[in-house]
Design an enzyme around this catalytic site. Structure first.
Site, PDB file in Angstrom:
ATOM      1  N   ASP A   1      -5.483  -3.417  -2.901  1.00 25.17           N
ATOM      2  CA  ASP A   1      -6.739  -4.099  -3.218  1.00 25.17           C
ATOM      3  C   ASP A   1      -6.524  -5.151  -4.299  1.00 25.17           C
ATOM      4  OD1 ASP A   1      -8.023  -2.516  -1.390  1.00 25.17           O
ATOM      5  OD2 ASP A   1      -8.980  -1.202  -2.873  1.00 25.17           O
TER       6      ASP A   1
ATOM      7  N   ASP B   1      -6.341  -8.258   5.893  1.00 20.27           N
ATOM      8  CA  ASP B   1      -5.377  -8.979   5.065  1.00 20.27           C
ATOM      9  C   ASP B   1      -5.343 -10.463   5.418  1.00 20.27           C
ATOM     10  OD1 ASP B   1      -4.259  -8.795   7.562  1.00 20.27           O
ATOM     11  OD2 ASP B   1      -2.315  -8.008   6.903  1.00 20.27           O
TER      12      ASP B   1
ATOM     13  N   ASN C   1       0.826  -1.213   0.000  1.00 16.44           N
ATOM     14  CA  ASN C   1       0.000   0.000   0.000  1.00 16.44           C
ATOM     15  C   ASN C   1       0.859   1.261   0.000  1.00 16.44           C
ATOM     16  OD1 ASN C   1      -2.545  -1.245   0.019  1.00 16.44           O
ATOM     17  ND2 ASN C   1      -2.501  -1.526   2.238  1.00 16.44           N
TER      18      ASN C   1
END
Length: 298
Positions: free
Chosen positions: A195, A221, A186
């Site tokens: 994503d 996650d 990220n």
């Protein structure tokens, strides 16, 4: 259960009174729609048919030799929550029938009032209502990003599956997987890449598991899967297929092949019958032991 290539609606009538069975059969057979109708005299006799997925709708009498009042209804709902139920009852049990509807039955009918198309229409509308309710419920049980089951959906289905596994004496295996360094993906490539990585893991799970297995995104996650009727010795090869599939999917992701996971497992022994929470704890410890060893395939 009678097999029909045209896939007629399969109705199971749970009724111990031969006269009432005859009335229900006559009404349904005289309707325009073709039904496959089977009858049993107790709730216990219905369970193997439900386990085998051979029932589309249940017609349930509330007064049976092995269950009285709502007891039979509760047993059937626990066994097969996805099968719609119509209650057949006498005038004196009307209150119990109404309570069954409040608890999830689609409708109730008084036995002495079954003539004409009343039963046929009740069956048709019950199936339509149940399908609509199931669609709405399904949306609430799915993760919108990956389209896997969410935590709520997994718990509901896994607990039902473990109950069946215990009763039938069949093994299963729970897998718990954590995406390694998702925060780094990220931070480096953006949340859309994160994503994308989660969807890649979800796709790899679905490609490597069987249709009967239950796969979910359990948390941000973290993924979980219940391999139904799987034997522990075969799980390493299953995990191997999952990793190979994830490696293939990772190559086309923004993260550039950096997606990896740590996987833990917990076997379900039907004799010991651990709870879902106990299986999750075992798999969680196993997963973090693997992460600590650095054996997650990074």
């Amino acid at each position: 259960m009678v097999s029909d290539p045209q896939r007629r609606m399969r109705i199971l009538l749970i009724e111990d009174n031969p006269d009432d069975v005859a009335v229900a059969r006559r009404i349904l057979r005289s309707s325009e729609q073709s039904f496959s109708i089977e009858s049993v005299g107790t709730v216990g006799e219905s369970l193997p048919l439900l386990d085998a997925g051979q029932v589309d709708l249940l017609l349930l009498d509330l007064g049976l030799p092995d269950s009285g009042g709502l007891e039979g209804f509760h047993r059937l709902r626990a066994q097969a929550p996805d099968v719609p139920v119509i209650i057949l009852t006498g005038e004196t049990d009307r209150d119990a029938a109404r309570e069954a509807v409040r608890r999830g039955a689609q409708d109730y009918l008084i036995k002495g009032e079954l003539e004409g198309n009343l039963l046929f229409h009740a069956v048709r509308y019950a199936v339509e209502r149940h399908a609509h309710q199931k669609e709405l419920a399904e949306r609430s049980l799915r993760d919108p990003l990956t389209e896997l089951y969410n935590r709520r959906g997994f718990r509901l289905l896994a607990e039902q599956s473990l109950r069946l596994a215990k009763r039938n004496g069949r093994e299963s295996v729970l897998l718990l997987a954590d995406v390694d360094d998702l925060k780094s993906i990220n931070d480096t490539h953006g949340h859309l890449a994160g994503d994308e990585a989660l969807c890649a893991v979800a796709g790899a799970f679905m490609a490597s598991m069987r249709e009967s297995d239950i796969v979910a995104r359990f948390a941000g996650d973290e993924f979980v899967a219940l391999a139904v009727e799987a034997h522990p010795p075969g799980i390493p090869s299953l995990v191997g297929r999952f990793r190979e599939c994830l490696a293939d999917r990772s190559r086309t992701c923004v993260a550039g092949g950096r997606i990896s996971v740590s996987v833990g497992m917990a076997p379900f022994d039907p004799k010991a019958a651990p709870t879902l929470e106990q299986l999750m704890d075992v798999a969680d410890r196993d997963m973090y032991a693997e992460k600590k060893r650095g054996c997650s395939g990074r």
